[in-house]
Design a protein around this motif. Structure first.
Motif, PDB file in Angstrom:
ATOM      1  N   HIS A 111       2.681  19.317  26.106  1.00 24.92           N
ATOM      2  CA  HIS A 111       1.792  18.987  27.212  1.00 24.92           C
ATOM      3  C   HIS A 111       0.773  20.097  27.457  1.00 24.92           C
ATOM      4  N   GLU A 112       1.234  21.337  27.436  1.00 29.85           N
ATOM      5  CA  GLU A 112       0.288  22.434  27.693  1.00 29.85           C
ATOM      6  C   GLU A 112      -0.765  22.543  26.586  1.00 29.85           C
ATOM      7  N   VAL A 113      -0.349  22.334  25.336  1.00 27.86           N
ATOM      8  CA  VAL A 113      -1.337  22.373  24.241  1.00 27.86           C
ATOM      9  C   VAL A 113      -2.334  21.220  24.383  1.00 27.86           C
ATOM     10  N   MET A 114      -1.859  20.062  24.817  1.00 27.33           N
ATOM     11  CA  MET A 114      -2.771  18.938  25.043  1.00 27.33           C
ATOM     12  C   MET A 114      -3.820  19.304  26.095  1.00 27.33           C
ATOM     13  N   LYS A 115      -3.373  19.983  27.136  1.00 25.42           N
ATOM     14  CA  LYS A 115      -4.299  20.361  28.202  1.00 25.42           C
ATOM     15  C   LYS A 115      -5.388  21.298  27.666  1.00 25.42           C
ATOM     16  N   ILE A 116      -4.964  22.261  26.824  1.00 30.02           N
ATOM     17  CA  ILE A 116      -5.925  23.198  26.231  1.00 30.02           C
ATOM     18  C   ILE A 116      -6.879  22.434  25.303  1.00 30.02           C
ATOM     19  N   ALA A 117      -6.331  21.502  24.520  1.00 32.95           N
ATOM     20  CA  ALA A 117      -7.158  20.732  23.592  1.00 32.95           C
ATOM     21  C   ALA A 117      -8.210  19.913  24.348  1.00 32.95           C
ATOM     22  N   ASP A 125     -18.242  19.454  24.671  1.00 35.86           N
ATOM     23  CA  ASP A 125     -18.853  18.133  24.826  1.00 35.86           C
ATOM     24  C   ASP A 125     -18.485  17.149  23.710  1.00 35.86           C
ATOM     25  N   LYS A 126     -17.225  17.190  23.287  1.00 34.19           N
ATOM     26  CA  LYS A 126     -16.814  16.320  22.177  1.00 34.19           C
ATOM     27  C   LYS A 126     -15.701  15.337  22.545  1.00 34.19           C
ATOM     28  N   LEU A 127     -15.044  15.579  23.687  1.00 32.50           N
ATOM     29  CA  LEU A 127     -13.864  14.754  24.009  1.00 32.50           C
ATOM     30  C   LEU A 127     -13.814  14.466  25.499  1.00 32.50           C
ATOM     31  N   TRP A 128     -13.803  13.189  25.849  1.00 33.97           N
ATOM     32  CA  TRP A 128     -13.738  12.791  27.257  1.00 33.97           C
ATOM     33  C   TRP A 128     -12.574  11.819  27.444  1.00 33.97           C
ATOM     34  N   PRO A 129     -12.037  11.755  28.669  1.00 31.35           N
ATOM     35  CA  PRO A 129     -10.793  10.997  28.878  1.00 31.35           C
ATOM     36  C   PRO A 129     -10.829   9.538  28.425  1.00 31.35           C
ATOM     37  N   ALA A 130     -11.987   8.898  28.457  1.00 30.70           N
ATOM     38  CA  ALA A 130     -12.026   7.484  28.066  1.00 30.70           C
ATOM     39  C   ALA A 130     -12.144   7.295  26.549  1.00 30.70           C
ATOM     40  N   ASP A 131     -12.286   8.403  25.806  1.00 26.57           N
ATOM     41  CA  ASP A 131     -12.451   8.301  24.347  1.00 26.57           C
ATOM     42  C   ASP A 131     -11.178   7.813  23.651  1.00 26.57           C
ATOM     43  N   ASP A 132     -11.372   7.339  22.427  1.00 26.84           N
ATOM     44  CA  ASP A 132     -10.238   7.052  21.554  1.00 26.84           C
ATOM     45  C   ASP A 132      -9.814   8.377  20.912  1.00 26.84           C
ATOM     46  N   TYR A 133      -8.645   8.871  21.313  1.00 28.70           N
ATOM     47  CA  TYR A 133      -8.239  10.224  20.896  1.00 28.70           C
ATOM     48  C   TYR A 133      -7.862  10.324  19.417  1.00 28.70           C
ATOM     49  N   THR A 134      -7.813   9.204  18.705  1.00 25.16           N
ATOM     50  CA  THR A 134      -7.514   9.330  17.267  1.00 25.16           C
ATOM     51  C   THR A 134      -8.611  10.140  16.574  1.00 25.16           C
ATOM     52  N   LYS A 135      -9.793  10.218  17.181  1.00 23.27           N
ATOM     53  CA  LYS A 135     -10.863  10.982  16.542  1.00 23.27           C
ATOM     54  C   LYS A 135     -10.550  12.475  16.449  1.00 23.27           C
ATOM     55  N   ILE A 136      -9.556  12.916  17.229  1.00 23.52           N
ATOM     56  CA  ILE A 136      -9.171  14.333  17.171  1.00 23.52           C
ATOM     57  C   ILE A 136      -8.609  14.681  15.800  1.00 23.52           C
ATOM     58  N   ASP A 137      -8.046  13.686  15.133  1.00 22.93           N
ATOM     59  CA  ASP A 137      -7.448  13.920  13.820  1.00 22.93           C
ATOM     60  C   ASP A 137      -8.550  13.862  12.754  1.00 22.93           C
ATOM     61  N   SER A 138      -9.465  14.835  12.817  1.00 25.24           N
ATOM     62  CA  SER A 138     -10.603  14.828  11.890  1.00 25.24           C
ATOM     63  C   SER A 138     -11.006  16.261  11.572  1.00 25.24           C
ATOM     64  N   ASP A 139     -11.738  16.430  10.468  1.00 25.42           N
ATOM     65  CA  ASP A 139     -12.190  17.779  10.106  1.00 25.42           C
ATOM     66  C   ASP A 139     -13.107  18.356  11.170  1.00 25.42           C
ATOM     67  N   GLU A 140     -13.905  17.499  11.776  1.00 30.09           N
ATOM     68  CA  GLU A 140     -14.825  17.968  12.811  1.00 30.09           C
ATOM     69  C   GLU A 140     -14.050  18.651  13.950  1.00 30.09           C
ATOM     70  N   PHE A 141     -13.001  17.988  14.421  1.00 28.99           N
ATOM     71  CA  PHE A 141     -12.225  18.570  15.524  1.00 28.99           C
ATOM     72  C   PHE A 141     -11.424  19.790  15.067  1.00 28.99           C
ATOM     73  N   ARG A 142     -10.833  19.685  13.870  1.00 28.49           N
ATOM     74  CA  ARG A 142     -10.054  20.842  13.386  1.00 28.49           C
ATOM     75  C   ARG A 142     -10.945  22.075  13.266  1.00 28.49           C
ATOM     76  N   GLN A 143     -12.192  21.855  12.827  1.00 29.53           N
ATOM     77  CA  GLN A 143     -13.111  22.978  12.715  1.00 29.53           C
ATOM     78  C   GLN A 143     -13.424  23.575  14.089  1.00 29.53           C
ATOM     79  N   MET A 144     -13.652  22.690  15.033  1.00 29.56           N
ATOM     80  CA  MET A 144     -13.933  23.154  16.400  1.00 29.56           C
ATOM     81  C   MET A 144     -12.742  23.977  16.926  1.00 29.56           C
ATOM     82  N   TYR A 145     -11.530  23.412  16.787  1.00 29.52           N
ATOM     83  CA  TYR A 145     -10.354  24.100  17.343  1.00 29.52           C
ATOM     84  C   TYR A 145     -10.034  25.397  16.586  1.00 29.52           C
TER      85      TYR A 145
END
Ligand SMILES: *Cc1c(COP(=O)(O)O)cnc(C)c1O
Length: 430
Positions: A111-117, A125-145
């Motif tokens: 839960h705490e890691v989710m909050k940080i993510a 400006d890449k992730l908002w609560p109404a988004d489909d969170y499956t997009k997090i599983d991508s090179d774009e997000f991994r690069q950001m994180y």
């Protein structure tokens, strides 16, 4: 004073919380109520499609990180042969087999890691609560994180939970391990790309080192087990889930059907959060007791002395060393101590040999593998026994006092007992 003497002498004790207060479900107590639990639950729900995709082991529950509530009749019978006289039903909450972390830490840590993510995702400006969170599983997000670091101090299991989740998202993850941490836990993390730093000292030292290192890096987040609210309310969501599980089993928890929980305790975040959640859901009908090793009863010590996190077990001559590595904590969480003042029923200590015995028995009788820390709660069923009260004086009498003062004597036949099996699912066979 009696309790303090017995703690110093490494005797098994039962302490009742004199600050316990009656409360209705969903009460706001000292500024904290149901809202942060619901917020944690909502956050976990936003992530379920990501979790289901990133961790295939969660697929059969569609990305919900949850464990089974298992009735353990053979263990009940054996405990009764040892003098427990359990009249109601006995269950194990099998958090050892929570996915991803193999311990209760999957609740708070993830839960705490989710909050940080989410925080980083929104900041960039890449992730908002109404988004489909499956997009997090991508090179774009991994690069950001990957430009950010998450650090934590741990005796092992919190490191596995935070480290695995953070690394899977793409974060740089650093786990500061105390000397108690088992080798296999370090090996597992290193094999998944987590940086493991080892310390000679105990858990508090590992936490202090992590906190220091993180503070010097503005792109670093530190998961602070000694104070974290995100961990605490992540743990608290367990009560919502168990409420649904009990309903499915047609088990009532009300004025005539008391619910007893026996919760292994280290720093106090997990048992504290779970207790907070159960008092929020069940009010006075949930009776929550913490279980700690005789050499590391930091929470009981903090509560009974009134000093909270300002006292540690070495202050009364104990070592803090125990085979129960998940509970090898010398100083309690100040946040959890404050929340528990009116909520917890009490706490008891248990000798290492007993944890080892319970570990063997639940493996032999119920075919469930737990780690020693996860077995501390079983001692709770023996608090009532005559045998114990003859052997070491007062424990049975203290238990009786609790049962009588809460008017529970007529309802013990209808009670439900839940022993929280907090970890061991990833433990290697040997
Ligand atoms: C962490 C842990 C606990 C206790 O949780 P705290 O938040 O430290 O009190 C109990 N059992 C196991 C197996 C754990 O890993």
């Amino acid at each position: 004073m009696d309790v303090m003497k017995r703690l110093e002498n490494r005797q098994e004790v039962l302490w009742l919380n004199p600050g316990w207060e009656s409360m209705k479900p969903r009460s706001v107590v000292d500024g904290y109520g149901f809202v942060p639990i619901k917020a944690a639950q909502n956050r976990m729900m936003r992530f379920i499609r990501y979790i289901a995709r990133a961790f295939p082991e969660t697929e059969k529950r569609a990305g919900v990180i949850e464990s089974s509530l298992i009735e353990i009749p053979h263990m009940r019978q054996w405990l009764n042969e040892c003098g427990a006289s359990i009249k109601g039903r006995l269950f194990l909450k099998d958090d050892a087999h929570l996915p991803i972390a193999g311990s209760v830490k999957a609740r708070g840590g993830i839960h705490e890691v989710m909050k940080i993510a989410e925080y980083v995702g929104q900041k960039e400006d890449k992730l908002w609560p109404a988004d489909d969170y499956t997009k997090i599983d991508s090179d774009e997000f991994r690069q950001m994180y990957s430009r950010y670091t998450i650090q934590v101090g741990s005796t092992g299991n919190l490191g596995i939970s935070i480290g695995r989740m953070a690394a899977r998202l793409g974060f740089r993850a650093i786990v500061h391990m105390s000397s108690d941490a088992k080798q296999w836990k370090k090996d597992l993390l290193r094999s998944e790309g987590v940086i493991v730093k080892e310390y000679q000292g105990d858990y508090s030292e590992a936490v202090a080192a992590g906190r220091r290192e993180s503070a010097s890096d503005e792109r670093s987040f530190f998961v602070d087990d000694e104070n974290s609210e995100e961990l605490f309310f992540g743990y608290a969501t367990a009560a919502l889930r168990v409420k649904a599980q009990l309903r499915r089993l047609k088990i009532r928890a009300d004025g005539e059907h008391p619910l007893f929980l026996y919760l292994p305790c280290g720093v106090g975040g997990a048992p504290g959060g779970i207790t907070f959640g159960f008092r929020q859901m069940f009010g006075d009908h949930a009776h929550c007791f913490f279980a700690e090793p005789v050499e590391a009863p930091c929470f009981l010590l903090g509560m009974a002395s009134g000093k909270g996190s300002d006292i540690c077990v070495q202050d009364i001559g104990l070592t803090g060393k125990t085979m129960a590595d998940g509970l090898a904590v010398a100083r309690a969480s100040s946040f959890s101590c404050a929340r528990m003042k009116k909520m917890m029923s009490g706490a008891f200590t248990v000798a290492d040999e007993k944890m080892a015995l319970y570990q063997k028995k639940i493996r032999d009788l119920e075919k469930i593998r737990l780690e020693p820390s996860a077995c501390a709660g079983f001692e709770g069923l023996l608090l009532a026994s005559e045998y114990q009260s003859n052997e070491d004086g007062k424990r049975g009498d203290v238990w009786k006092e609790y049962i009588e003062s809460h008017g529970l004597t007529p309802f013990l036949d209808q009670a439900t007992h839940i022993v929280w099996g907090t970890g061991g699912g990833l433990m290697p066979e040997e």
